[in-house]
Design a protein around this motif. Structure first.
Motif, PDB file in Angstrom:
ATOM      1  N   ASN A 307       0.826  -1.211   0.000  1.00  0.00           N
ATOM      2  CA  ASN A 307       0.000   0.000   0.000  1.00  0.00           C
ATOM      3  C   ASN A 307       0.857   1.257   0.000  1.00  0.00           C
ATOM      4  OD1 ASN A 307      -2.861   0.113  -0.190  1.00  0.00           O
ATOM      5  ND2 ASN A 307      -3.020  -1.127   1.666  1.00  0.00           N
ATOM      6  N   MET A 308       1.964   1.208   0.734  1.00  0.00           N
ATOM      7  CA  MET A 308       2.843   2.365   0.784  1.00  0.00           C
ATOM      8  C   MET A 308       3.513   2.614  -0.568  1.00  0.00           C
ATOM      9  SD  MET A 308       4.525   1.965   4.603  1.00  0.00           S
ATOM     10  CE  MET A 308       5.150   3.640   4.679  1.00  0.00           C
ATOM     11  N   GLU A 309       3.712   1.557  -1.342  1.00  0.00           N
ATOM     12  CA  GLU A 309       4.277   1.727  -2.680  1.00  0.00           C
ATOM     13  C   GLU A 309       3.304   2.456  -3.603  1.00  0.00           C
ATOM     14  OE1 GLU A 309       7.585   0.689  -3.222  1.00  0.00           O
ATOM     15  OE2 GLU A 309       7.279   0.535  -1.057  1.00  0.00           O
ATOM     16  N   PHE A 310       2.008   2.229  -3.397  1.00  0.00           N
ATOM     17  CA  PHE A 310       0.980   2.836  -4.250  1.00  0.00           C
ATOM     18  C   PHE A 310       0.460   4.162  -3.705  1.00  0.00           C
ATOM     19  CE2 PHE A 310      -0.119  -1.729  -5.579  1.00  0.00           C
ATOM     20  CZ  PHE A 310       0.688  -1.641  -6.710  1.00  0.00           C
ATOM     21  N   LYS A 311       0.829   4.493  -2.467  1.00  0.00           N
ATOM     22  CA  LYS A 311       0.259   5.662  -1.797  1.00  0.00           C
ATOM     23  C   LYS A 311       0.433   6.939  -2.607  1.00  0.00           C
ATOM     24  CE  LYS A 311      -1.475   7.952   1.721  1.00  0.00           C
ATOM     25  NZ  LYS A 311      -2.915   7.836   2.076  1.00  0.00           N
ATOM     26  N   VAL A 312       1.578   7.069  -3.272  1.00  0.00           N
ATOM     27  CA  VAL A 312       1.855   8.287  -4.027  1.00  0.00           C
ATOM     28  C   VAL A 312       0.814   8.516  -5.114  1.00  0.00           C
ATOM     29  CG1 VAL A 312       3.393   7.136  -5.686  1.00  0.00           C
ATOM     30  CG2 VAL A 312       3.677   9.581  -5.195  1.00  0.00           C
ATOM     31  N   LEU A 313       0.241   7.438  -5.683  1.00  0.00           N
ATOM     32  CA  LEU A 313      -0.761   7.576  -6.742  1.00  0.00           C
ATOM     33  C   LEU A 313      -2.034   8.220  -6.201  1.00  0.00           C
ATOM     34  CD1 LEU A 313      -0.372   4.120  -8.533  1.00  0.00           C
ATOM     35  CD2 LEU A 313       0.642   6.323  -9.178  1.00  0.00           C
ATOM     36  N   SER A 314      -2.499   7.753  -5.037  1.00  0.00           N
ATOM     37  CA  SER A 314      -3.725   8.312  -4.465  1.00  0.00           C
ATOM     38  C   SER A 314      -3.510   9.747  -3.990  1.00  0.00           C
ATOM     39  CB  SER A 314      -4.234   7.436  -3.316  1.00  0.00           C
ATOM     40  OG  SER A 314      -3.284   7.359  -2.275  1.00  0.00           O
ATOM     41  N   ALA A 323     -11.469  11.650  -6.526  1.00  0.00           N
ATOM     42  CA  ALA A 323     -10.589  10.871  -7.402  1.00  0.00           C
ATOM     43  C   ALA A 323      -9.563  10.112  -6.573  1.00  0.00           C
ATOM     44  CB  ALA A 323      -9.901  11.794  -8.399  1.00  0.00           C
ATOM     45  N   GLY A 324      -9.037  10.770  -5.545  1.00  0.00           N
ATOM     46  CA  GLY A 324      -8.081  10.103  -4.670  1.00  0.00           C
ATOM     47  C   GLY A 324      -8.691   8.926  -3.941  1.00  0.00           C
ATOM     48  N   ASP A 325      -9.965   9.074  -3.531  1.00  0.00           N
ATOM     49  CA  ASP A 325     -10.648   7.977  -2.850  1.00  0.00           C
ATOM     50  C   ASP A 325     -10.806   6.775  -3.774  1.00  0.00           C
ATOM     51  OD1 ASP A 325     -10.852   9.485  -0.564  1.00  0.00           O
ATOM     52  OD2 ASP A 325     -12.899  10.169  -0.987  1.00  0.00           O
ATOM     53  N   ILE A 326     -11.153   7.039  -5.022  1.00  0.00           N
ATOM     54  CA  ILE A 326     -11.342   5.951  -5.989  1.00  0.00           C
ATOM     55  C   ILE A 326     -10.015   5.239  -6.250  1.00  0.00           C
ATOM     56  CG2 ILE A 326     -11.937   5.413  -8.377  1.00  0.00           C
ATOM     57  CD1 ILE A 326     -13.959   7.736  -8.249  1.00  0.00           C
ATOM     58  N   ILE A 327      -8.971   6.050  -6.482  1.00  0.00           N
ATOM     59  CA  ILE A 327      -7.646   5.459  -6.726  1.00  0.00           C
ATOM     60  C   ILE A 327      -7.182   4.686  -5.494  1.00  0.00           C
ATOM     61  CG2 ILE A 327      -5.214   5.952  -7.161  1.00  0.00           C
ATOM     62  CD1 ILE A 327      -6.941   6.343  -9.593  1.00  0.00           C
ATOM     63  N   GLY A 328      -7.401   5.273  -4.301  1.00  0.00           N
ATOM     64  CA  GLY A 328      -6.990   4.614  -3.070  1.00  0.00           C
ATOM     65  C   GLY A 328      -7.680   3.281  -2.858  1.00  0.00           C
ATOM     66  N   ALA A 329      -8.995   3.245  -3.170  1.00  0.00           N
ATOM     67  CA  ALA A 329      -9.739   1.987  -3.030  1.00  0.00           C
ATOM     68  C   ALA A 329      -9.212   0.946  -4.009  1.00  0.00           C
ATOM     69  CB  ALA A 329     -11.223   2.237  -3.263  1.00  0.00           C
ATOM     70  N   GLY A 330      -8.938   1.403  -5.239  1.00  0.00           N
ATOM     71  CA  GLY A 330      -8.435   0.470  -6.245  1.00  0.00           C
ATOM     72  C   GLY A 330      -7.068  -0.076  -5.903  1.00  0.00           C
ATOM     73  N   THR A 331      -6.163   0.798  -5.480  1.00  0.00           N
ATOM     74  CA  THR A 331      -4.822   0.334  -5.121  1.00  0.00           C
ATOM     75  C   THR A 331      -4.848  -0.515  -3.860  1.00  0.00           C
ATOM     76  OG1 THR A 331      -4.419   2.417  -3.925  1.00  0.00           O
ATOM     77  CG2 THR A 331      -3.664   2.288  -6.212  1.00  0.00           C
ATOM     78  N   GLY A 332      -5.809  -0.232  -2.984  1.00  0.00           N
ATOM     79  CA  GLY A 332      -5.943  -1.053  -1.777  1.00  0.00           C
ATOM     80  C   GLY A 332      -6.302  -2.489  -2.113  1.00  0.00           C
ATOM     81  N   ILE A 333      -7.236  -2.645  -3.075  1.00  0.00           N
ATOM     82  CA  ILE A 333      -7.622  -3.995  -3.507  1.00  0.00           C
ATOM     83  C   ILE A 333      -6.444  -4.693  -4.176  1.00  0.00           C
ATOM     84  CG2 ILE A 333      -9.096  -5.290  -5.096  1.00  0.00           C
ATOM     85  CD1 ILE A 333     -11.249  -3.142  -4.625  1.00  0.00           C
TER      86      ILE A 333
END
Length: 385
Positions: A307-314, A323-333
């Motif tokens: 998750n920390m690797e993807f955090k920068v995207l959200s 938009a950040g919430d959507i990206i965050g949910a997607g990267t979380g999955i």
């Protein structure tokens, strides 16, 4: 602000959050590596313990504790009987004594304890506002609480140290029939009973200044009914002589850890009378539980790290919070699914060395998870198009 609650509102800009997310990438890598090492090591540990106990089950010899047979020297033996001692343990500060396997002094101090609860809201432009409420309550604690780290330390100061620490004394001459129990086994007997102290028990003891006997225990402070910060209460517990069951190596008339051919050690004790099979099965069950606990810890570390690797995207997308919430949910999955893959591959790799057949089954499961991820990504691509 009241004496017991304090609310603080802090803000963080988008650039600051982005910098934190970039730094978090390195932390995430460390967590992922640590998780993979833990998962691999745990499988080896688990198999080694399993084989150790299996070897013990096939070689253990049950003997009576009322005699020591020299023919069993060096062998793994199972014996039962009363763990007993003539030793009288005495507390050097409070003068409490008892004929027991263990004498435990249990101390608690009345202190401030801080708890906090935070709520974070994203702002247009990528910033965040965090509202944190700090609450303070007085509580009894068995260890010193460092109040210098409190958000408001000046109004909630605790003593720096515990005037009287908890302490355990273990009898050094404990017998099990004709056998002598080493302290490593005596320490595992944990069925304690409270020890009620009476004035006659300490009549020849000069108690420390400020200490009083109160309702079978000791108290440091003005009034137990209205405790103040820094007050201490001191109680005592004993482990009395009792029936135990032991599996260990016979060395003369004592017992030591038994080393198996796979390098594991067996030194088991349970209170009560139990067969060798029951003791070893309980140890196997404990091994399974520990294995799954460590697997779960490793998996959680993987999820956090990925998750920390993807955090920068959200964070980048948080310029528009939704938009950040959507990206965050997607990267979380995706992080969750990748963690499953990494965990299964690591465990399967370990099992190639330890459990080849199960490794094949695990690898097949990984292929299935990868297929699900590909289908999900393809579906999202079609929706985006």
């Amino acid at each position: 602000m009241s004496n017991d609650n304090f609310t603080e509102v802090t803000s963080e800009s988008w650039f600051s959050r982005l910098g934190g997310a970039i730094k978090g990438i390195l932390v995430g890598i460390v967590l992922i590596i640590a998780a993979l090492i833990l998962l691999f090591w745990n499988e080896g540990r688990s198999v080694k313990e399993y084989k150790t106990l299996q070897e013990g089950a096939s070689s253990v010899v049950s003997v009576a504790s009322d005699a020591v047979d020299p023919a069993n020297a060096g062998k793994l033996i199972h014996t039962t009987g009363k763990a007993d001692t003539k030793a009288v343990l005495s507390d050097p500060i409070f003068g409490v004594s008892a004929n027991a396997l263990q004498l435990r002094r249990v101390t608690e101090m009345y202190q401030w304890q801080e708890t906090s609860q935070s709520e974070t809201q994203k702002k247009l432009g990528g910033g965040e506002e965090t509202k944190t409420t700090y609450s303070y309550a007085k509580t009894w604690s068995a260890s010193a609480i460092n109040s210098s780290n409190f958000r408001i330390p000046e109004e909630h100061q605790n003593p720096a140290t515990m005037p009287y620490e908890s302490n355990t004394q273990v009898a050094d001459a404990v017998s099990l029939g004709k056998f002598s129990l080493p302290s490593s086994l005596v320490e595992r007997i944990d069925e304690t009973k409270p020890l009620f102290i009476q004035a006659a028990d300490i009549k020849n003891t000069q108690l420390p200044t400020g200490i009083k006997l109160q309702a079978g225990s000791f108290y440091s402070g003005a009034d137990p009914a209205t405790p103040q910060i820094g007050d201490q209460r001191i109680t005592f517990e004993v482990v009395n002589p009792m029936e135990v069951s032991v599996i260990a190596k016979q060395v003369r008339n004592t017992l030591e850890p038994y080393t198996t051919s796979v390098g594991g050690e067996i030194e088991l004790l349970e209170t009560g009378i139990h067969s060798a099979d029951a003791i070893i099965q309980h140890a196997q069950d404990s091994n399974v539980i520990l294995t799954w606990i460590l697997r779960l810890i490793g998996f959680i570390l993987l999820v956090i790290g990925i998750n920390m690797e993807f955090k920068v995207l959200s964070v980048i997308a948080d310029v528009l919070p939704i938009a950040g919430d959507i990206i965050g949910a997607g990267t979380g999955i995706i992080a969750f699914l990748l963690a499953i893959i990494f965990a299964l591959v690591t465990i399967a790799t370990a099992w190639i060395f330890y459990r080849p057949l199960l490794a094949i089954i695990l690898l097949a499961t990984v292929v299935g998870v990868i297929t699900v991820i590909k289908l999900k990504l393809n579906k999202q691509s079609k929706i985006a198009a």
